[in-house]
Design an enzyme around this catalytic site. Structure first.
Site, PDB file in Angstrom:
ATOM      1  N   MET A   1      22.032 -12.048 -10.833  1.00  0.00           N
ATOM      2  CA  MET A   1      23.118 -12.709 -10.125  1.00  0.00           C
ATOM      3  C   MET A   1      24.421 -12.777 -10.905  1.00  0.00           C
ATOM      4  O   MET A   1      25.408 -13.254 -10.371  1.00  0.00           O
ATOM      5  CB  MET A   1      22.754 -14.151  -9.804  1.00  0.00           C
ATOM      6  CG  MET A   1      21.507 -14.267  -9.031  1.00  0.00           C
ATOM      7  SD  MET A   1      20.032 -13.804  -9.994  1.00  0.00           S
ATOM      8  CE  MET A   1      20.076 -14.912 -11.363  1.00  0.00           C
ATOM      9  N   PRO A   2      24.451 -12.334 -12.141  1.00  0.00           N
ATOM     10  CA  PRO A   2      25.701 -12.606 -12.877  1.00  0.00           C
ATOM     11  C   PRO A   2      26.920 -11.980 -12.195  1.00  0.00           C
ATOM     12  O   PRO A   2      26.838 -10.902 -11.611  1.00  0.00           O
ATOM     13  CB  PRO A   2      25.456 -11.946 -14.238  1.00  0.00           C
ATOM     14  CG  PRO A   2      23.981 -11.831 -14.363  1.00  0.00           C
ATOM     15  CD  PRO A   2      23.480 -11.616 -12.973  1.00  0.00           C
TER      16      PRO A   2
END
Lengths: 73, 73, 73, 73, 73, 73
Positions: free
Chosen positions: E1-2
């Site tokens: 998800m970064p």
């Protein structure tokens, strides 16, 4: 409509935040004739190990006394 | 690829956040034909003394009952 | 006070942006009972060579037809 | 002047954050010849119920073992 | 998800941006074991009169040759 | 280390931006004793069809003369 986001390390008091919100809003009105009723100021504070400058965290720089380019507290 | 960031004051439940993530993603697909698998929604919540409108913090505005332009809670 | 920022690649029409602003604001009111008069939605659009996923730009991924995880346009 | 903001879910150690700050700063210098003394890296970490992909929170996706498109931890 | 957002002044080539996207994604995988398929890197470039340090715009600082703390180009 | 991001609709002159950078930096020093050499102010300007309040774009609100809660220009 202006939205101003202030990112800084932790430590400000509620009173200091209130002064910042007031001061920045005044600048937007004075310099740019913005409508204060839609001017929002948002302050976010971070831990010193989550912010780095010149490749090193603020936490380390402060621990080593290297504060020429950063704030002392 | 869309990345949507929601900034708001604290208080939402995990269920409300889930509804928000779902609802915004549906809008991106329906209105713009975006691919949901790369659509990210990110919610961030803040203390009421860290957000100001019209030069005053939300905390103060609520304490004084001046909520015509802000949310009551 | 909510401030919602939508980041996406270029291409939306003024009408699509209007729908997005309206739809997201409605969600904030419906799910979280936020006050619409202080709910701001801000849309920003980017070039496809300035956005990457899985280490490659959207521009390259589209040129190669690798759009399983991104939007086709 | 570069300002790099890393948004990710919680869990990184202080040591990992230090490596990230150092690594990203090196890339900015090597690829773009930026001045490290004004290059800032800022890391922010979020709860897994506040981040969604494909319309569902990371918390739910992990609970269901659907981690093909997200990180396992 | 970064989600990593790089903010910098204008001037990078498409090739340099591609290297940056690749390099930062590799760091996220190597240091934090993040899943590259949901790691997004987003680059935004600004005019030099819209960015200031120590109270003065980069445009002015460069015009005066005061580049000790900023990048020369 | 403070990083202040100003988001507003288009129209500011280079001189107004310079005043804003100077004024906000002074506030950070005066109120919070921050080090100006690492205080960065970043101004970003947007089109009026990309910013909405109360569910409608600033472009529409201005066209209809509904500027009680937004800036007139």
């Amino acid at each position: 409509m202006p939205y101003i986001k202030v990112n800084m390390t932790k430590g400000a008091t509620t009173e200091q935040k209130a002064q910042l919100i007031e001061g920045i809003t005044e600048l937007m009105v004075k310099i740019l004739d913005k409508n204060p009723s839609s001017t929002q100021v948002h302050i976010e504070e971070f831990e010193t190990d989550s912010w780095g400058i010149a490749g090193r965290s603020v936490k380390k720089l402060r621990a080593e006394g290297k504060t020429a380019n950063i704030s002392k507290k």
